[in-house]
Design a protein around this motif. Sequence first.
Motif, short mmCIF file in Angstrom:
data_model
loop_
_atom_site.label_atom_id
_atom_site.label_comp_id
_atom_site.label_asym_id
_atom_site.label_seq_id
_atom_site.Cartn_x
_atom_site.Cartn_y
_atom_site.Cartn_z
N LEU A 120 3.26 -14.00 7.28
CA LEU A 120 4.03 -13.91 6.04
C LEU A 120 3.19 -13.33 4.91
CD1 LEU A 120 6.59 -14.82 4.31
CD2 LEU A 120 5.25 -16.88 3.82
N GLU A 121 1.99 -13.85 4.73
CA GLU A 121 1.13 -13.35 3.66
C GLU A 121 0.73 -11.90 3.89
OE1 GLU A 121 -1.81 -16.39 2.03
OE2 GLU A 121 -1.30 -17.27 3.98
N GLY A 122 0.44 -11.54 5.12
CA GLY A 122 0.09 -10.16 5.42
C GLY A 122 1.22 -9.20 5.11
N ARG A 123 2.42 -9.59 5.50
CA ARG A 123 3.59 -8.76 5.27
C ARG A 123 3.84 -8.56 3.76
NH1 ARG A 123 8.01 -12.15 7.10
NH2 ARG A 123 8.66 -12.54 4.95
N ILE A 124 3.77 -9.64 3.01
CA ILE A 124 4.04 -9.56 1.58
C ILE A 124 2.91 -8.83 0.86
CG2 ILE A 124 4.22 -10.95 -0.53
CD1 ILE A 124 5.82 -12.99 1.12
N ALA A 125 1.67 -9.10 1.24
CA ALA A 125 0.52 -8.46 0.57
C ALA A 125 0.55 -6.96 0.76
CB ALA A 125 -0.78 -9.04 1.13
N LEU A 126 0.76 -6.50 2.00
CA LEU A 126 0.78 -5.06 2.25
C LEU A 126 1.97 -4.41 1.56
CD1 LEU A 126 -0.19 -5.07 6.03
CD2 LEU A 126 -1.63 -4.37 4.11
N GLY A 127 3.10 -5.08 1.59
CA GLY A 127 4.28 -4.53 0.94
C GLY A 127 4.08 -4.36 -0.56
N ALA A 128 3.46 -5.36 -1.20
CA ALA A 128 3.23 -5.30 -2.64
C ALA A 128 2.28 -4.16 -3.00
CB ALA A 128 2.68 -6.64 -3.14
N LEU A 129 1.23 -3.99 -2.21
CA LEU A 129 0.26 -2.92 -2.48
C LEU A 129 0.88 -1.55 -2.31
CD1 LEU A 129 -2.88 -4.37 -0.69
CD2 LEU A 129 -2.69 -3.93 -3.15
N LEU A 130 1.60 -1.36 -1.23
CA LEU A 130 2.18 -0.05 -0.95
C LEU A 130 3.24 0.33 -1.97
CD1 LEU A 130 2.47 -0.15 2.95
CD2 LEU A 130 0.64 0.79 1.54
N ALA A 131 4.00 -0.67 -2.43
CA ALA A 131 5.05 -0.39 -3.41
C ALA A 131 4.47 -0.03 -4.77
CB ALA A 131 5.98 -1.59 -3.52
N ARG A 132 3.40 -0.71 -5.15
CA ARG A 132 2.84 -0.51 -6.50
C ARG A 132 1.89 0.68 -6.57
NH1 ARG A 132 2.89 -4.11 -10.97
NH2 ARG A 132 1.90 -3.01 -12.69
N PHE A 133 1.19 0.95 -5.46
CA PHE A 133 0.16 1.99 -5.49
C PHE A 133 0.38 3.01 -4.36
CE2 PHE A 133 -1.88 -1.94 -7.09
CZ PHE A 133 -1.97 -1.57 -8.43
N PRO A 134 1.36 3.88 -4.50
CA PRO A 134 1.66 4.84 -3.42
C PRO A 134 0.55 5.84 -3.16
CG PRO A 134 2.89 5.36 -5.42
CD PRO A 134 2.27 4.01 -5.65
N ASP A 135 -0.38 6.00 -4.12
CA ASP A 135 -1.47 6.96 -3.93
C ASP A 135 -2.80 6.28 -3.60
OD1 ASP A 135 0.20 9.15 -4.56
OD2 ASP A 135 -0.02 8.72 -6.70
N MET A 136 -2.77 5.02 -3.23
CA MET A 136 -4.00 4.30 -2.92
C MET A 136 -4.76 4.99 -1.79
SD MET A 136 -4.44 0.24 -2.00
CE MET A 136 -3.28 0.34 -0.62
N ARG A 137 -6.07 5.08 -1.93
CA ARG A 137 -6.90 5.75 -0.92
C ARG A 137 -8.30 5.15 -0.92
NH1 ARG A 137 -6.30 8.68 -5.45
NH2 ARG A 137 -8.08 9.77 -6.37
N PRO A 138 -9.08 5.37 0.14
CA PRO A 138 -10.44 4.82 0.18
C PRO A 138 -11.30 5.37 -0.95
CG PRO A 138 -9.76 5.61 2.34
CD PRO A 138 -8.74 6.12 1.37
#
Length: 399
Positions: A355-373
């Motif tokens: 549950l936490e993994g699903r929500i955490a990844l979803g929140a990051l991807l939704a807020r930061f579509p250009d996130m990169r290393p």
Amino acid sequence: MTAVIPTDPFTSTGATDRHVIYDALVAAGPVHRFPMPNGAEGWLVTGHDAARAALADPALVKGGPGHGPYAGQLPADIADAMDHHLLVLDPPDHTRLRKLVSAAFTRRRCELLAPRVQELADELVAGFADRDEIDLVSAFAHPLPITVICELLGVPDPDRGAFRAWTGPLVAGSMAGFEAYSTAATGLVGYLRELLARKRREPADDLLSALVAVRDGGDALTEDELTSMVFLLLVAGHETTVNLIGNGVLALLTHPDQLAALRTAPDRIVAAVEELLRFDGPLQSAVPMVSAAATRIGGTAVPAGELVVVSLLAANRDPARYPDAARLDLTRDASGHLAFGHGVHHCLGAPLARLEGRIALGALLARFPDMRPAAPVDELSRAPGLLMNGLNELPVRLR
């Protein structure tokens, strides 16, 4: 087929080193003679079918209390307060203790926590609004699950900051060195005893108060079992999820085609988490076992009295079970992976971690579509250890 491991995966700290070592071992056979970090010799199980069978083999037992890191060197009262938990016990004691806490970690119960987990994840990502770069591990992957498990247990907010300093050495085990391990163990046990005393005086609607009531109600829960249970829930209840989030984000960022596919179909996040767990799981190995009787593992005869370690990380990359196993494929059927173990010791907190993994990844991807290393993968490192498989840090650029 058996082979001596040419390189130790437990002390290998490069971001991809362990997978390289384990892939070679899987190719060589399902079971290998190996040296433990503490110098003892035993058997390392790397094949998927062999691992699954070993985790359910009644001839392989945990051995009970007294087998934890530095058990013979720690003060007896400290060792006993940490060493009577589910991961080192076999039935019937394991069955009795698991029953006491299993109701708190059912899939349905965990789903009821989803709104609060989502709220916490959203608060964290909102806090990055003015930042271009963060260490994802310390800024996000760690604070989310530690807050969730502490709220579930009833740990006061001001007390939570100390846990990172304690849990690091405790999950590293003997690789932390005696001084660091002993200091962390003494600090955590002392804190837990004080906290449980507070729950006796002022019970609340939380899991710790419920466990205290079970102990004081005479339901066959000793004081050492109580502190050990809380120790396990606090440490295992957040460290695995820290690694799930960190490893999962790294896998996605280094496979931009898969990341793009997930962004276009965010409803696939549940299946994606399963593939991320298979591809680079939060646990390197299951807690070591001992052969109580002679047995066969993956076609190899194992005499009685031998140490056996099942490599979850290696088993999940076995091409005999998952074709092209070293490739991340979010459309893959990853069912049957062993990221959370198998059998009676299957991770009790797996529904909450998912549950936490699903929500955490979803929140990051939704807020930061250009996130990169923000750093090359070969500059990243993992903590040495037998059990955990997590990154020390993961610098990312958010925009």
